[in-house]
Design an enzyme around this catalytic site. Structure first.
Site, PDB file in Angstrom:
ATOM      1  N   ARG A  83       0.598  -1.152   0.012  1.00 16.60           N
ATOM      2  CA  ARG A  83      -0.005   0.014   0.023  1.00 16.60           C
ATOM      3  C   ARG A  83       0.783   1.117   0.135  1.00 16.60           C
ATOM      4  O   ARG A  83       0.768   2.401  -0.673  1.00 16.60           O
ATOM      5  CB  ARG A  83      -0.917   0.093   1.201  1.00 16.60           C
ATOM      6  N   PHE A 125     -11.021  -5.772  -5.728  1.00 10.83           N
ATOM      7  CA  PHE A 125     -10.820  -6.681  -4.360  1.00 10.83           C
ATOM      8  C   PHE A 125     -10.335  -5.754  -3.369  1.00 10.83           C
ATOM      9  O   PHE A 125      -9.363  -5.957  -2.800  1.00 10.83           O
ATOM     10  CB  PHE A 125      -9.868  -7.887  -4.590  1.00 10.83           C
ATOM     11  N   ASP A 167     -15.535  -4.393  -4.602  1.00 15.89           N
ATOM     12  CA  ASP A 167     -15.514  -5.776  -3.818  1.00 15.89           C
ATOM     13  C   ASP A 167     -17.008  -6.143  -3.531  1.00 15.89           C
ATOM     14  O   ASP A 167     -18.004  -5.565  -4.016  1.00 15.89           O
ATOM     15  CB  ASP A 167     -15.175  -5.250  -2.284  1.00 15.89           C
ATOM     16  N   SER A 168     -16.913  -7.565  -3.486  1.00 11.32           N
ATOM     17  CA  SER A 168     -18.332  -8.282  -3.480  1.00 11.32           C
ATOM     18  C   SER A 168     -18.756  -8.537  -2.049  1.00 11.32           C
ATOM     19  O   SER A 168     -19.955  -8.942  -1.679  1.00 11.32           O
ATOM     20  CB  SER A 168     -18.187  -9.642  -4.045  1.00 11.32           C
ATOM     21  N   ASN A 210     -18.817  -8.362  -8.611  1.00 13.76           N
ATOM     22  CA  ASN A 210     -17.980  -9.275  -8.803  1.00 13.76           C
ATOM     23  C   ASN A 210     -16.863  -8.596  -9.927  1.00 13.76           C
ATOM     24  O   ASN A 210     -17.274  -7.885 -10.945  1.00 13.76           O
ATOM     25  CB  ASN A 210     -18.502 -10.473  -9.647  1.00 13.76           C
ATOM     26  N   ASP A 241      -6.313  -7.728  -6.177  1.00 15.02           N
ATOM     27  CA  ASP A 241      -5.575  -8.199  -4.974  1.00 15.02           C
ATOM     28  C   ASP A 241      -6.802  -9.326  -4.726  1.00 15.02           C
ATOM     29  O   ASP A 241      -7.215  -9.154  -3.576  1.00 15.02           O
ATOM     30  CB  ASP A 241      -5.366  -7.134  -3.888  1.00 15.02           C
ATOM     31  N   CYS A 286      -2.107 -14.327  -3.373  1.00 12.19           N
ATOM     32  CA  CYS A 286      -1.875 -14.893  -1.947  1.00 12.19           C
ATOM     33  C   CYS A 286      -1.990 -16.431  -1.672  1.00 12.19           C
ATOM     34  O   CYS A 286      -2.202 -16.914  -0.768  1.00 12.19           O
ATOM     35  CB  CYS A 286      -2.558 -14.008  -0.934  1.00 12.19           C
TER      36      CYS A 286
HETATM   37  N1  SAH Z   1      -6.592  -5.267  -1.079  1.00 14.03           N
HETATM   38  C1  SAH Z   1      -7.301  -5.628   0.086  1.00 14.03           C
HETATM   39  C2  SAH Z   1      -7.480  -7.097   0.543  1.00 14.03           C
HETATM   40  C3  SAH Z   1      -8.199  -7.797  -0.213  1.00 14.03           C
HETATM   41  S1  SAH Z   1      -8.850  -9.246   0.253  1.00 14.03           S
HETATM   42  C4  SAH Z   1      -6.578  -4.679   1.319  1.00 14.03           C
HETATM   43  O1  SAH Z   1      -5.383  -4.106   1.137  1.00 14.03           O
HETATM   44  O2  SAH Z   1      -6.931  -4.816   2.533  1.00 14.03           O
HETATM   45  C5  SAH Z   1      -9.866  -9.881  -1.098  1.00 14.03           C
HETATM   46  C6  SAH Z   1     -11.142  -9.074  -1.130  1.00 14.03           C
HETATM   47  O3  SAH Z   1     -11.750  -9.802  -2.317  1.00 14.03           O
HETATM   48  C7  SAH Z   1     -12.041  -9.316  -0.062  1.00 14.03           C
HETATM   49  O4  SAH Z   1     -12.524  -8.245   0.177  1.00 14.03           O
HETATM   50  C8  SAH Z   1     -13.445 -10.163  -0.686  1.00 14.03           C
HETATM   51  O5  SAH Z   1     -14.510  -9.530  -0.370  1.00 14.03           O
HETATM   52  C9  SAH Z   1     -13.254  -9.727  -2.196  1.00 14.03           C
HETATM   53  N2  SAH Z   1     -13.735 -10.760  -3.203  1.00 14.03           N
HETATM   54  C10 SAH Z   1     -13.643 -11.934  -3.271  1.00 14.03           C
HETATM   55  N3  SAH Z   1     -13.951 -12.356  -4.358  1.00 14.03           N
HETATM   56  C11 SAH Z   1     -14.424 -11.355  -5.126  1.00 14.03           C
HETATM   57  C12 SAH Z   1     -15.032 -11.218  -6.486  1.00 14.03           C
HETATM   58  N4  SAH Z   1     -15.202 -12.248  -7.432  1.00 14.03           N
HETATM   59  N5  SAH Z   1     -15.199 -10.064  -6.827  1.00 14.03           N
HETATM   60  C13 SAH Z   1     -15.166  -8.946  -5.955  1.00 14.03           C
HETATM   61  N6  SAH Z   1     -14.639  -9.161  -4.620  1.00 14.03           N
HETATM   62  C14 SAH Z   1     -14.088 -10.161  -4.257  1.00 14.03           C
END
Ligand code: SAH
Length: 406
Positions: A206, A225, A254-255, A287, A308, A348
């Site tokens: 970040r 995400f 985010d979903s 999504n 991410d 990850c």
């Molecule tokens: N980048 C963030 C952490 C991401 S964790 C940070 O720095 O804090 C991954 C995220 O993806 C989660 O919040 C989860 O809700 C979301 N997620 C999972 N599958 C998804 C999808 N298909 N579309 C959108 N978001 C999704």
């Protein structure tokens, strides 16, 4: 004293101080859940003291490779104390810190994060479950704190034959809190958030994103995400430092609706966005795959994109399907990246090696017909250390891809 006798040839990994004994390596022996066993080679030579897990494929996890070591509360307290002290070696720039990172700290299955004056712990193996009380006391003593919240609700507990447990283990207080990270603040809820409440492992990435935003003065940022908006806040902090907030547009996807609510709150908490600020922020509960395809159709492009995603491949067995999923989102994202733009892309998944991830991103670039430089490699922040003996500890890897200018 109970023993685990290994099959001939199966002693090698423990001789190299790898902490796991797989079910398939065991000739005979067993114990109760979490009980300490003496692991020995086929001819009875000492290998390690380990905690027994009757239901897991990882049947035992090492506490110590020293034969004279007694595994008791005092020993575990000294290991906790050392893990806490080790964090002082790193300049973390945050009051959200991972204090114990499982195997890397000699405490297999234990995760402990500190958020301000509160500890949040995950007890994810039979061994640490059995020693929970001693570990909780030791952690509070080592940190001088009084509050510890348990978030033992991760899926790994099931494999260890353990039920999910959450709630205050020591002390009590609010579960919603605000931490400082680099130049910004982030609010989170340790009771309802993912993992222990937040993704501390992405702290330095970040910060890197903030630096890139400052240098490049991003105009259009897409954070996929986004969870609680960490990368969005970082980009805004960088733009603010450059005096380049005016006219910037930031889309966060985010979903999870609760996560997006925190993302919105976090932007406000730092004084970014809002009426008359000149910044446009958009939050999409959707999504990522769908959103990327829509943006391609609309011809909507960005000069910075973060990808991410959650863990697509928990183990190597899921690697093939996961590789396709990673390639898909990277291909779609590269298609809407402006020439000269920056993509921060992460995996990850323990089941995807750094080398394989590199290949996946490269082949996504080929398919998208986008020429790029890989300008940097990123990884978990230093309070999530890897050790030489335990390569499985490398789970988070990231690449900074710069699309070549037109
Ligand atoms: N980048 C963030 C952490 C991401 S964790 C940070 O720095 O804090 C991954 C995220 O993806 C989660 O919040 C989860 O809700 C979301 N997620 C999972 N599958 C998804 C999808 N298909 N579309 C959108 N978001 C999704």
């Amino acid at each position: 004293m109970k023993t685990l006798r290994l099959k001939p040839g199966k002693e090698r990994s423990m001789q190299r101080r790898h902490p796991w004994v797989f079910e398939s390596a065991i000739a005979r022996g067993g114990a109760d859940s979490g009980e300490t066993v003496r692991v020995e080679s086929h001819d009875g030579a000492f290998l390690a003291w380990a905690a027994f897990s009757p239901t897991s494929k990882i049947r035992a996890r090492a506490w110590s490779f020293v034969e004279t070591q007694r595994i008791d509360a005092a020993f575990l307290a000294s290991v906790c104390e050392r893990a806490v002290r080790a964090r002082g070696l790193f300049d973390l720039q945050s009051d959200g810190v991972r204090l114990v990172h499982g195997e890397a700290d000699g405490l297999p299955g234990l995760i402990v994060d500190r958020y301000g004056d509160t500890l949040v712990a995950q007890f994810l193996s039979a061994g640490v479950e059995r020693w929970k009380d001693a570990l909780a006391d030791a952690l509070l003593k080592a940190t001088g704190l009084t509050k510890l919240y348990e978030r033992s609700d991760a899926s790994g507990r099931e494999r260890e034959g353990l039920k999910p447990v959450t709630g205050w283990l020591r002390g009590e207080g609010t579960t919603e809190m605000t931490i400082r990270e680099h130049d910004w603040k982030l609010s989170l809820d340790i009771a309802t958030g993912h993992k222990t409440g937040f993704y501390l492992d992405q702290r330095d990435s970040r910060q890197r994103f903030a630096e890139l935003a400052k240098h490049r003065r991003f105009r259009r940022v897409l954070n996929c995400f986004c969870y609680t908006g960490g990368f969005t806040v970082a980009a805004l902090a960088g733009l603010k430092a450059a005096g380049a907030l005016d006219g910037a547009e930031l889309v966060s996807v985010d979903s999870s609706q609760p996560a997006l609510n925190f993302a919105r709150a976090n932007i406000a908490l730092n004084g970014f966005g809002g009426e008359g600020s000149g910044v446009k922020t958009e939050f999409l509960d959707a999504n990522v795959n769908t959103v990327l395809r829509e943006f391609i159709d609309q011809g909507r492009t960005f000069d910075a994109i973060v990808l991410d995603p959650p863990k697509f491949a928990p183990t190597v067995a899921h690697a093939e399907r996961a590789a396709r999923a990673y390639k898909d989102i990277n291909r779609l994202a590269l298609k809407i990246l402006e020439p000269g733009g920056v993509l921060l892309t992460f995996s990850c998944s323990g089941g995807i090696s750094a080398d394989l991830f590199h290949k996946i991103v490269a082949s996504a670039g080929l398919d998208a017909n986008v020429d790029g430089y890989i300008s940097e490699r990123l990884g978990a922040a230093p309070d999530h250390p890897m050790t030489i003996e335990f390569p499985e500890g490398e789970y988070l890897k990231g690449l900074v891809v710069v699309r070549k200018p037109a």
